[in-house]
Design a protein around this motif. Structure first.
Motif, short mmCIF file in Angstrom:
data_model
loop_
_atom_site.label_atom_id
_atom_site.label_comp_id
_atom_site.label_asym_id
_atom_site.label_seq_id
_atom_site.Cartn_x
_atom_site.Cartn_y
_atom_site.Cartn_z
N GLY A 19 9.49 53.28 -4.82
CA GLY A 19 9.63 52.39 -3.67
C GLY A 19 8.40 51.54 -3.52
N GLY A 20 8.51 50.51 -2.69
CA GLY A 20 7.38 49.63 -2.50
C GLY A 20 7.43 48.91 -1.17
N THR A 40 3.45 66.38 -1.66
CA THR A 40 4.60 66.53 -0.76
C THR A 40 5.23 65.15 -0.61
N PHE A 41 6.51 65.12 -0.30
CA PHE A 41 7.26 63.88 -0.43
C PHE A 41 7.90 63.40 0.87
N SER A 42 7.44 63.97 1.96
CA SER A 42 7.84 63.48 3.28
C SER A 42 6.73 63.78 4.25
N GLY A 43 6.63 62.93 5.29
CA GLY A 43 5.61 63.15 6.30
C GLY A 43 4.69 61.96 6.45
N LYS A 52 9.70 59.28 3.38
CA LYS A 52 10.79 60.11 2.85
C LYS A 52 11.12 59.55 1.47
N THR A 53 11.00 60.40 0.46
CA THR A 53 11.35 60.01 -0.90
C THR A 53 11.74 61.25 -1.68
N GLU A 54 12.14 61.07 -2.94
CA GLU A 54 12.54 62.20 -3.77
C GLU A 54 11.33 62.90 -4.36
N VAL A 55 11.53 64.14 -4.73
CA VAL A 55 10.49 64.94 -5.37
C VAL A 55 10.25 64.41 -6.78
N ALA A 56 9.00 64.34 -7.17
CA ALA A 56 8.61 63.91 -8.52
C ALA A 56 7.37 64.68 -8.95
N ILE A 107 13.57 51.57 -4.61
CA ILE A 107 13.74 50.87 -5.89
C ILE A 107 14.46 51.82 -6.85
N HIS A 108 13.76 52.86 -7.35
CA HIS A 108 14.41 53.84 -8.22
C HIS A 108 14.86 55.09 -7.47
N ALA A 109 14.34 55.30 -6.30
CA ALA A 109 14.68 56.51 -5.54
C ALA A 109 14.79 56.14 -4.07
N PRO A 110 15.64 56.83 -3.33
CA PRO A 110 15.70 56.56 -1.89
C PRO A 110 14.31 56.77 -1.28
N THR A 111 13.75 55.71 -0.70
CA THR A 111 12.38 55.75 -0.17
C THR A 111 12.33 54.98 1.13
#
Length: 158
Positions: free
Chosen positions: A153-154, A120-123, A81-85, A56-60
């Motif tokens: 994302g959703g 963490t933003f992946s895994g 997998k998404t962006e760091v926030a 949605i707002h970030a590649p997820t």
């Protein structure tokens, strides 16, 4: 022979109550179930819910699943997998996942349950849902960035 007949009669009188006790009770014709005798469905027989995360707002990307276990409900995210926030939260949302960025105002006001904060933003991740959570009240899982009040994302649950 007299003693044998007396013995046989005595044994049959003793066995009669046992035979009656082991006879199954007739089936009840009462169709109403008393609330105190109702049983909950076995958690292991309830169908898992799942969905695919979309951006949605970030590649997820990734897959979410809610499974029902004897120890409680578990929300799993596989292949995230998404962006760091700074404060990316995992929410159960009472409505469908938003489709566009414009829906963020509505999402912020929608009934939700914060399940976890991601560090963490992946895994792969698993989170036990709080006891008493009524999973049936929620329609989707979202990744919510609290600092920027946006949905990364959703996934709709099916």
């Amino acid at each position: 022979m007299k003693h044998f007949t007396t013995l046989a009669l005595s044994l049959s009188l003793l066995a009669a109550p046992l035979a009656l006790a082991s006879t199954p009770a007739p089936a009840s014709t009462d169709t109403m179930t008393k609330p105190d005798t109702m049983t909950k469905p076995d958690a292991m027989t309830m169908k898992p819910l799942s969905g695919k995360l979309s951006s949605i707002h970030a590649p997820t990307s990734g897959t979410v699943t809610i499974t029902h276990t004897a120890g409680g409900d578990v929300l799993s995210i596989k292949g995230l997998k998404t962006e760091v926030a700074p404060d990316l939260e995992v929410w159960l949302l009472a409505s469908a996942a938003p489709k566009t960025e414009a829906d963020d105002v509505v999402v912020a006001r929608t009934k939700h349950l914060q399940v976890a904060v991601l560090r963490t933003f992946s895994g792969d991740f698993s989170f036990k849902l709080p006891a008493g959570t009524k999973v049936s009240e929620y329609k989707s899982v979202i990744l919510w960035c609290a600092q920027f009040t946006v949905t990364f994302g959703g996934a709709n649950l099916k």
